[in-house]
Design an enzyme around this catalytic site. Structure first.
Site, PDB file in Angstrom:
ATOM      1  N   ALA A   1     -15.847   0.256   6.098  1.00 54.36           N
ATOM      2  CA  ALA A   1     -14.748   1.155   6.500  1.00 54.36           C
ATOM      3  C   ALA A   1     -14.178   1.812   5.253  1.00 54.36           C
ATOM      4  CB  ALA A   1     -13.651   0.367   7.205  1.00 54.36           C
TER       5      ALA A   1
ATOM      6  N   SER B   1     -10.772   2.722   3.073  1.00 51.28           N
ATOM      7  CA  SER B   1      -9.561   1.899   2.969  1.00 51.28           C
ATOM      8  C   SER B   1      -8.507   2.427   1.995  1.00 51.28           C
ATOM      9  CB  SER B   1      -9.949   0.474   2.569  1.00 51.28           C
ATOM     10  OG  SER B   1     -10.596   0.500   1.310  1.00 51.28           O
TER      11      SER B   1
ATOM     12  N   TYR C   1      -4.824   5.205   7.836  1.00 53.20           N
ATOM     13  CA  TYR C   1      -5.648   4.034   7.550  1.00 53.20           C
ATOM     14  C   TYR C   1      -5.215   2.867   8.442  1.00 53.20           C
ATOM     15  CZ  TYR C   1      -7.107  -0.227   5.183  1.00 53.20           C
ATOM     16  OH  TYR C   1      -7.605  -1.471   4.919  1.00 53.20           O
TER      17      TYR C   1
ATOM     18  N   LEU D   1      -3.439  -1.776  -8.120  1.00 56.27           N
ATOM     19  CA  LEU D   1      -2.586  -2.093  -9.265  1.00 56.27           C
ATOM     20  C   LEU D   1      -3.299  -2.901 -10.361  1.00 56.27           C
ATOM     21  CD1 LEU D   1       0.198  -1.980 -10.595  1.00 56.27           C
ATOM     22  CD2 LEU D   1       0.781  -4.083  -9.369  1.00 56.27           C
TER      23      LEU D   1
ATOM     24  N   ARG E   1       4.478  -7.424  -3.522  1.00 56.27           N
ATOM     25  CA  ARG E   1       3.287  -7.593  -2.686  1.00 56.27           C
ATOM     26  C   ARG E   1       2.802  -9.037  -2.727  1.00 56.27           C
ATOM     27  NH1 ARG E   1       4.849  -3.606  -1.277  1.00 56.27           N
ATOM     28  NH2 ARG E   1       3.914  -1.543  -1.045  1.00 56.27           N
TER      29      ARG E   1
ATOM     30  N   ARG F   1       5.360   6.034  -4.614  1.00 59.60           N
ATOM     31  CA  ARG F   1       4.147   6.540  -3.975  1.00 59.60           C
ATOM     32  C   ARG F   1       4.426   6.613  -2.470  1.00 59.60           C
ATOM     33  NH1 ARG F   1      -1.232   2.974  -4.818  1.00 59.60           N
ATOM     34  NH2 ARG F   1      -0.178   1.772  -3.211  1.00 59.60           N
TER      35      ARG F   1
HETATM   36  N1  UDP Z   1       1.124   0.527  -8.024  1.00 59.98           N
HETATM   37  C1  UDP Z   1       1.687   1.010  -9.206  1.00 59.98           C
HETATM   38  N2  UDP Z   1       0.871   1.638 -10.121  1.00 59.98           N
HETATM   39  C2  UDP Z   1      -0.473   1.794  -9.904  1.00 59.98           C
HETATM   40  C3  UDP Z   1      -1.049   1.293  -8.710  1.00 59.98           C
HETATM   41  C4  UDP Z   1      -0.210   0.666  -7.797  1.00 59.98           C
HETATM   42  O1  UDP Z   1       2.895   0.892  -9.424  1.00 59.98           O
HETATM   43  O2  UDP Z   1      -1.139   2.383 -10.766  1.00 59.98           O
HETATM   44  C5  UDP Z   1       1.994  -0.166  -7.068  1.00 59.98           C
HETATM   45  C6  UDP Z   1       1.961   0.434  -5.663  1.00 59.98           C
HETATM   46  O3  UDP Z   1       2.927   1.456  -5.547  1.00 59.98           O
HETATM   47  C7  UDP Z   1       2.292  -0.800  -4.809  1.00 59.98           C
HETATM   48  C8  UDP Z   1       1.659  -1.957  -5.575  1.00 59.98           C
HETATM   49  O4  UDP Z   1       1.472  -1.471  -6.909  1.00 59.98           O
HETATM   50  O5  UDP Z   1       3.674  -1.003  -4.777  1.00 59.98           O
HETATM   51  C9  UDP Z   1       0.324  -2.379  -5.017  1.00 59.98           C
HETATM   52  O6  UDP Z   1      -0.479  -1.217  -4.831  1.00 59.98           O
HETATM   53  P1  UDP Z   1      -2.015  -1.284  -4.525  1.00 59.98           P
HETATM   54  O7  UDP Z   1      -2.521   0.132  -4.463  1.00 59.98           O
HETATM   55  O8  UDP Z   1      -2.679  -2.209  -5.489  1.00 59.98           O
HETATM   56  O9  UDP Z   1      -2.110  -1.966  -3.095  1.00 59.98           O
HETATM   57  P2  UDP Z   1      -1.419  -1.593  -1.680  1.00 59.98           P
HETATM   58  O10 UDP Z   1      -0.133  -2.370  -1.646  1.00 59.98           O
HETATM   59  O11 UDP Z   1      -1.253  -0.113  -1.615  1.00 59.98           O
HETATM   60  O12 UDP Z   1      -2.401  -2.102  -0.689  1.00 59.98           O
END
Ligand code: UDP
Length: 339
Positions: free
Chosen positions: A83, A85, A149, A198, A229, A290
Site C-alpha cells: 500500500a 503510506s 491515507y 522523523l 508519538r 505540518r
Molecule cells: N517530524 C519533524 N521533522 C521531520 C519529520 C517529522 O518534526 O523531519 C515530526 C512530525 O511532524 C510528527 C513526528 O515528527 O510530529 C513524527 O512524524 P513521522 O513522519 O515520523 O510519523 P507520523 O507521525 O507522521 O506517522
C-alpha cells in the site's frame, strides 16, 4: 510446514515480518511491485535466512496474476502490506491512494476468494482515528481520519469486515503507531525515497547527508511544545504479525488491534536521543506545523497483549535509535548499492 504469502514483503515492515516468519519456521513467498521498495531487501533476507525466497514482481491490482500466484503457492494465510503510506502525498494525490490501497485490496481479496485462501492479516494505521479525543487510544474509539491515507485504510478495514461478515474470510487488522528501528543484524531497515519520517530524517543529519533537522511545530499543547508519538520497533511489529497469523490459524475470530508501546515521546526527546546515541550535535531548525499532525498519538495495546499475547521488547528510545543508526550508517542510501 505452514506457508504465508506476504504482499509488500520487500518493504520496510514487510521485510522484517518475512524475517520473523522465517525465524518461527514458516515458509514465505513475497509479492511486491517494487514501486516504493527494491529487491535489495529480498537479497538481504536471503542472506539472513540462508533460503531462496520465492519472489513475484507483481502488482496486487493484477487479479489474474494474483489468483495464479495464490493457486501455485497455496498459502495458509496472506499478510498484506502492499500500500502507499505517505500522509502528505495522500492529501495532494488522493486518487493514487484510493486506486492502490482500496481498489488494489479489493482485487487481492477477489483473487484470494477464487484461490481459496481465507485468512489475512492487514496493516492498518493510527491515522484511522484522526484527532484523538483521549489518550491512550483504544480500538473502540471513534474513527475519523483527517487525510486520504487514513481514510483508505479505514475503508479497507470495512471491506474486510463486510467480506468476513458474508462468511468468506477471517482477518486481523493491525493499527500501527510510529514504526521505527531496524533489525539487529543491520542488514534490513527503513529505506524511503524521499524520506519523511522523523528518526531517519534525524539520522541523515548524523550521517552528514543533511545540514539540520526541521522540527515541525513547537506550539503544540504538549510538555515541550512538540508532537508526541508512540514509537514502536519494527521487530516488535513483525512479531505481532506472526502472532496474528497464529491467532487466525488457530481459529481466532476477525478482529482489530492497536500496536504501540503505550508511551509517548516528543520530537525534541527523539532529537535528544539521537544526539546521545550518535554523539552528533544534530543542528535543528524550527519549522511551521505540518498539516494534519495531531498533537499526541499514543496507543493502548492492552488488547493485543491480552488476546494475541504480544509483548513488545524494544521500547526504549535509545535502543530504537541505536538499531536504526546501525542500519543507516552502513546503508546511507538504503539498498541502492546492493544487488
Ligand atoms: N517530524 C519533524 N521533522 C521531520 C519529520 C517529522 O518534526 O523531519 C515530526 C512530525 O511532524 C510528527 C513526528 O515528527 O510530529 C513524527 O512524524 P513521522 O513522519 O515520523 O510519523 P507520523 O507521525 O507522521 O506517522
Amino acid at each position: 510446514m505452514k506457508k504465508i504469502l506476504v504482499t509488500g514483503g520487500a518493504g520496510y515492515i514487510g521485510s522484517h515480518t518475512v524475517l520473523a516468519l522465517h525465524k518461527k519456521g514458516y515458509d514465505v513467498a513475497i509479492v511486491d511491485n517494487l514501486s516504493t521498495s527494491c529487491k535489495g531487501s529480498v537479497a538481504a533476507l536471503e542472506k539472513l535466512t540462508g533460503k531462496c525466497i520465492p519472489f513475484y514482481e507483481t502488482d496486487i491490482r493484477n487479479e489474474e496474476e494474483m489468483t495464479d500466484i495464490l493457486k501455485r503457492e497455496h498459502p495458509d494465510a496472506v499478510i498484506h502490506f502492499a500500500a502507499f503510506s505517505l500522509v502528505g502525498e495522500s492529501v495532494s494525490n488522493p486518487l493514487k491512494y484510493y486506486e492502490n490501497n482500496l481498489y488494489g485490496t479489493e482485487k487481492l481479496l477477489k483473487a484470494m476468494l477464487t484461490a481459496g485462501t481465507d485468512k489475512i492479516v492487514f496493516s492498518s494505521t493510527a491515522a484511522v482515528y484522526g484527532e484523538p479525543k483521549h489518550i491512550p487510544i483504544v480500538e473502540t474509539d471513534k474513527t475519523e481520519p483527517t487525510n486520504p491515507y487514513g481514510e483508505t485504510k479505514l475503508a479497507m478495514e470495512k471491506m474486510f469486515r463486510w467480506t468476513a461478515n458474508a462468511g468468506n474470510l477471517s482477518y486481523v487488522s493491525l493499527r500501527y503507531f510510529n514504526a521505527c528501528g531496524a533489525d539487529a543484524s543491520g542488514l534490513i531497515g527503513e529505506a524511503h525515497n524521499p524520506e519523511t519520517h522523523l528518526i531517519p530524517c534525524i539520522l541523515r543529519v548524523a550521517n552528514g547527508q543533511e545540514q539540520f533537522v526541521r522540527i515541525f511545530g513547537t506550539d503544540y499543547p504538549t510538555a515541550d511544545g512538540t508532537c508526541v508519538r508512540d514509537y514502536i520497533h519494527v521487530t516488535d511489529l513483525a512479531d505481532a504479525h506472526v502472532l496474528a497469523v497464529e491467532y487466525l490459524l488457530g481459529g481466532g475470530k476477525s478482529d482489530i488491534f492497536n500496536l504501540g508501546n503505550g508511551q509517548g515521546f516528543s520530537v525534541r526527546q527523539i532529537v535528544e536521543t539521537v544526539r546521545a546515541v550518535t554523539h552528533h550535535p544534530i543542528p535543528q531548525q524550527i519549522a511551521p506545523r505540518r498539516a494534519g499532525d495531531p498533537a499526541v498519538l499514543v496507543a493502548s495495546s492492552q488488547k493485543a497483549r491480552e488476546v494475541l499475547g504480544w509483548n513488545p521488547q524494544l521500547f526504549r528510545p535509545q535502543d530504537i535509535v541505536a538499531s536504526a543508526w546501525k542500519w543507516h550508517q552502513t546503508h546511507p542510501n538504503g539498498y541502492k548499492n546492493e544487488p
